[in-house]
Design a protein around this motif. Structure first.
Motif, short mmCIF file in Angstrom:
data_model
loop_
_atom_site.label_atom_id
_atom_site.label_comp_id
_atom_site.label_asym_id
_atom_site.label_seq_id
_atom_site.Cartn_x
_atom_site.Cartn_y
_atom_site.Cartn_z
N VAL A 165 0.83 -1.21 0.00
CA VAL A 165 0.00 0.00 0.00
C VAL A 165 0.86 1.26 0.00
O VAL A 165 1.84 1.36 0.75
N CYS A 166 0.50 2.21 -0.88
CA CYS A 166 1.11 3.56 -0.82
C CYS A 166 -0.02 4.58 -0.95
O CYS A 166 -1.18 4.25 -0.72
N LEU A 167 0.31 5.81 -1.31
CA LEU A 167 -0.71 6.86 -1.39
C LEU A 167 -1.48 6.79 -2.71
O LEU A 167 -2.70 6.70 -2.74
N GLY A 168 -0.74 6.82 -3.81
CA GLY A 168 -1.39 6.93 -5.11
C GLY A 168 -1.63 5.60 -5.83
O GLY A 168 -2.41 5.52 -6.76
N ASN A 169 -0.89 4.56 -5.41
CA ASN A 169 -0.89 3.25 -6.08
C ASN A 169 -0.44 3.35 -7.55
O ASN A 169 -0.90 2.60 -8.40
N ILE A 170 0.47 4.32 -7.81
CA ILE A 170 1.06 4.34 -9.15
C ILE A 170 2.59 4.31 -9.13
O ILE A 170 3.20 4.00 -10.15
N CYS A 171 3.23 4.67 -8.00
CA CYS A 171 4.70 4.69 -7.98
C CYS A 171 5.29 3.56 -7.13
O CYS A 171 5.89 2.63 -7.65
N ARG A 172 5.13 3.65 -5.80
CA ARG A 172 5.85 2.73 -4.91
C ARG A 172 5.19 1.36 -4.79
O ARG A 172 5.86 0.33 -4.96
N SER A 173 3.89 1.33 -4.48
CA SER A 173 3.29 0.00 -4.23
C SER A 173 3.20 -0.88 -5.48
O SER A 173 3.35 -2.10 -5.35
N TRP A 225 -7.28 8.90 -6.45
CA TRP A 225 -7.01 9.61 -7.72
C TRP A 225 -6.72 8.66 -8.88
O TRP A 225 -7.00 8.97 -10.02
N HIS A 226 -6.09 7.55 -8.60
CA HIS A 226 -5.56 6.73 -9.69
C HIS A 226 -6.23 5.36 -9.84
O HIS A 226 -5.65 4.43 -10.39
N ILE A 227 -7.48 5.28 -9.37
CA ILE A 227 -8.23 4.03 -9.53
C ILE A 227 -8.32 3.70 -11.01
O ILE A 227 -8.68 4.55 -11.83
N ASP A 260 8.38 9.20 -1.22
CA ASP A 260 7.49 9.24 -2.39
C ASP A 260 8.25 9.89 -3.55
O ASP A 260 8.62 11.07 -3.47
N PRO A 261 8.49 9.14 -4.63
CA PRO A 261 9.30 9.70 -5.72
C PRO A 261 8.49 10.50 -6.74
O PRO A 261 9.04 11.06 -7.69
N TYR A 262 7.17 10.61 -6.52
CA TYR A 262 6.26 11.14 -7.55
C TYR A 262 6.66 12.53 -8.02
O TYR A 262 6.70 12.80 -9.21
N PHE A 263 6.96 13.44 -7.07
CA PHE A 263 7.27 14.82 -7.44
C PHE A 263 8.78 15.06 -7.54
O PHE A 263 9.22 16.19 -7.73
#
Ligand code: 4NP
Length: 156
Positions: A8-16, A42-44, A123-126
């Motif tokens: 589990v992460c925040l956005g489910n697009i980078c880490r998890s 956001w990324h469902i 979180d590597p997103y930004f």
């Protein structure tokens, strides 16, 4: 019944999604399933971030077919182990727990490498593109420990 692990992460697009792909690559498929979710919505239904897809591909792991979904309280019963990427994910997830057993299923993934230190996977997103390299390395090392433990515990 396979043993089920959720990342589990925040956005489910980078880490998890990376953690899912990496751990799945280290476990026998017959006995274990690995999935991932975000605490945010956001990324469902979205594919992982292209930078995560690229770093996984460099390491011969294909995460491009994953689809984002959001963590819900029903996941406590659906999964045997729940690994979160950072402290904020931890609090968001355990807020949804009903009892001690559900809370105890939730572990910070880097506590596998640094027990009780409660270190976050950043979180590597930004951030800069090389953030994905260091996240990959951390997750790869943590997943080595997790896979070894799970294989031993479930005596394969
Ligand atoms: P992740 O990174 O939690 O590692 O997937 C994020 C991706 C997207 C967002 C936040 C974090 N976002 O706000 O859209």
């Amino acid at each position: 019944m396979p043993i089920k692990i959720l990342m589990v992460c925040l956005g489910n697009i980078c880490r998890s999604p990376l953690a899912e792909g990496i751990l799945a690559s280290k476990l026998p498929k017959k006995k274990f399933t690995v999935d991932s979710a975000g605490t945010g919505s956001w990324h469902i239904g979205h594919q992982p971030d292209e930078r995560s897809i690229a770093i996984a591909k460099n390491n011969k792991i294909d995460i491009s077919q994953q689809k984002g979904h959001q963590f819900t309280a029903s996941d406590f019963d659906a999964f045997d182990y729940i690994y979160v990427m950072d402290n904020s994910n931890y609090w968001d997830v355990i807020q949804l727990a009903d009892n001690q057993a559900q809370t105890e299923k939730v572990q910070l993934i880097l506590n596998e490498l640094f027990p009780d230190e409660n270190v976050d996977v950043p979180d590597p997103y930004f951030g800069m593109p090389n953030g994905f390299d260091s996240v990959y390395k951390m997750l790869d090392e943590a997943c080595d420990v997790i896979a070894k433990k799970l294989i031993e515990k479930h005596s394969i």
